[in-house]
Scaffold this active site. Structure first.
Site, PDB file in Angstrom:
ATOM      1  N   ARG A  75       0.819  -1.204   0.000  1.00  0.00           N
ATOM      2  CA  ARG A  75       0.000   0.000   0.000  1.00  0.00           C
ATOM      3  C   ARG A  75       0.859   1.263   0.000  1.00  0.00           C
ATOM      4  NH1 ARG A  75      -3.358   2.576   4.344  1.00  0.00           N
ATOM      5  NH2 ARG A  75      -5.149   3.545   3.305  1.00  0.00           N
ATOM      6  N   HIS A  79       0.294   4.344  -2.671  1.00  0.00           N
ATOM      7  CA  HIS A  79       0.017   5.721  -2.278  1.00  0.00           C
ATOM      8  C   HIS A  79       1.143   6.655  -2.683  1.00  0.00           C
ATOM      9  CE1 HIS A  79      -3.532   5.263   0.685  1.00  0.00           C
ATOM     10  NE2 HIS A  79      -3.506   4.229  -0.134  1.00  0.00           N
ATOM     11  N   ASN A 107      -3.964   8.760   4.298  1.00  0.00           N
ATOM     12  CA  ASN A 107      -2.752   8.216   4.917  1.00  0.00           C
ATOM     13  C   ASN A 107      -2.707   8.305   6.436  1.00  0.00           C
ATOM     14  OD1 ASN A 107      -1.912   7.871   2.253  1.00  0.00           O
ATOM     15  ND2 ASN A 107      -0.695   9.751   2.235  1.00  0.00           N
ATOM     16  N   HIS A 206      -6.250  -5.879  -2.537  1.00  0.00           N
ATOM     17  CA  HIS A 206      -7.100  -5.978  -1.349  1.00  0.00           C
ATOM     18  C   HIS A 206      -7.401  -7.424  -0.974  1.00  0.00           C
ATOM     19  CE1 HIS A 206      -8.775  -1.589  -1.736  1.00  0.00           C
ATOM     20  NE2 HIS A 206      -7.521  -1.641  -1.344  1.00  0.00           N
TER      21      HIS A 206
END
Length: 337
Positions: A75, A79, A107, A206
């Site tokens: 992740r 990001h 975040n 996910h």
């Protein structure tokens, strides 16, 4: 001083063992360096041949200690890349010149793994100073996290540069949210030149990790009608119970109930049963025929999912790559040199 050298010797001995098991990276095409003497992927491999083993060793240690860390490191890379490309801007702390991305809404109190990246950087600086960028560490750690969780491997080209700044506002605007519609998801991905197919394949990340109740409140009322699938009704009722407490905002739920620490195609199987945790996930089935078709394909064929996922990761990993005067190789991933 003697203790420092003993620690370094121990690290190098351990790396000798790891070289035989780490995922391999090729440098075909010269990595991301340009033709003006900038460091290319091939240069990184030559100047720091132990780099991948060092990264893999630390990621393996972190994932063995906490299986959720695999999803967290993956992740971090996502990001990072969605804000001005894959330049490690997400790792920068606030400074006198800018507000970093760590406190952006997607975040804050959510991103994890910064200490793992710090440990990797410290090891690399001991062996080959100012050679491997923090952005390359993020990309490689993401790949290793997937591999260590049972997923596919892919070649990570080296040679990225680290940014001089970060942008909280772009992090707030660019990173897709957990309540996104399919149209919004497609728009966010197209903004960084990723396709609808890339979006559905990368959403498969996910299949690992966890999310807070605050991110999926929209699902708690998502299956209340009598014609909803039984599995979906049961699933939503379990979420309602989990998130019913007054202090449940920080309560975590697995994104994949069946195999939460394994990188597989169960995420897509879950979606077809109405068991997507985030509204944005379940919308891939209910919100668009094209995304539904891809979900069905990946649910039926794990090889097809793995192939598309790794190709999309390579594509995402090349976004806005900083080379030459557009970046540097940080000595400390949390601050510019």
């Amino acid at each position: 001083m003697a203790m420092k050298y003993l620690a370094l010797l121990s690290l190098l001995l351990n790396l000798a063992v790891l070289f035989s098991i780490v995922p391999k990276t090729t440098s075909e095409g010269g990595g991301y360096g340009d033709d003006c003497g900038d460091q290319s992927g091939n240069d990184v491999s030559n100047l720091c041949p132990a780099a991948e083993a060092i990264i893999f060793s630390r990621v393996q240690e972190a994932v063995l200690d906490d299986s959720r860390m695999a999803a967290s490191l993956l992740r971090l890379h996502f990001h990072d890349c969605f804000v001005n490309g894959c330049d490690a801007s997400v790792l920068l702390d606030d400074s006198a010149n800018f507000v970093g991305e760590k406190t952006a809404a997607p975040n804050l109190n959510s991103l994890r793994g910064f200490d793992v990246i710090d440990a990797i950087k410290s090891d690399l600086e001991s062996v080959c100073p100012e050679t491997v960028s923090c952005a390359d560490i993020l990309a490689t750690a993401a790949r290793d996290s997937v591999v260590l969780s049972g997923g596919p491997s892919w070649d990570v080209q080296m040679g990225r540069k680290d940014s001089f700044t970060a942008s909280k506002s772009l992090a707030n605007n660019n990173i897709p949210g957990p309540n996104s519609t399919v149209a919004n998801l497609v728009s966010k991905f197209q903004n960084v030149n990723l396709s609808l197919r890339d979006m559905v394949a990368l959403s498969g990340a996910h299949t690992m990790g966890r999310a807070r109740c605050t991110t999926f409140r929209g699902r708690l009322q998502g299956a209340t009608t009598s014609n909803a699938p039984d599995a979906s009704l049961e699933f939503v009722q379990s979420l309602q119970e989990l998130c019913s407490g007054s202090d449940s905002n920080a309560t975590l739920a697995n994104l994949d109930l069946a195999t939460p620490a394994t990188f597989d195609n169960q995420y897509y199987v879950n979606l077809l049963s109405g068991q997507g945790l985030l509204p944005s996930d379940q919308n891939l089935v209910t919100g668009d025929d094209q995304t539904l078709e891809l979900v069905e394909t990946y649910a039926e064929d794990v090889v097809a999912f793995f192939e598309d996922f790794k190709n999309s990761m390579i594509k995402m990993g090349s976004l806005g790559v900083g080379t030459g005067m557009n970046g540097e190789i940080r000595r400390n991933c949390r601050a510019v040199n």
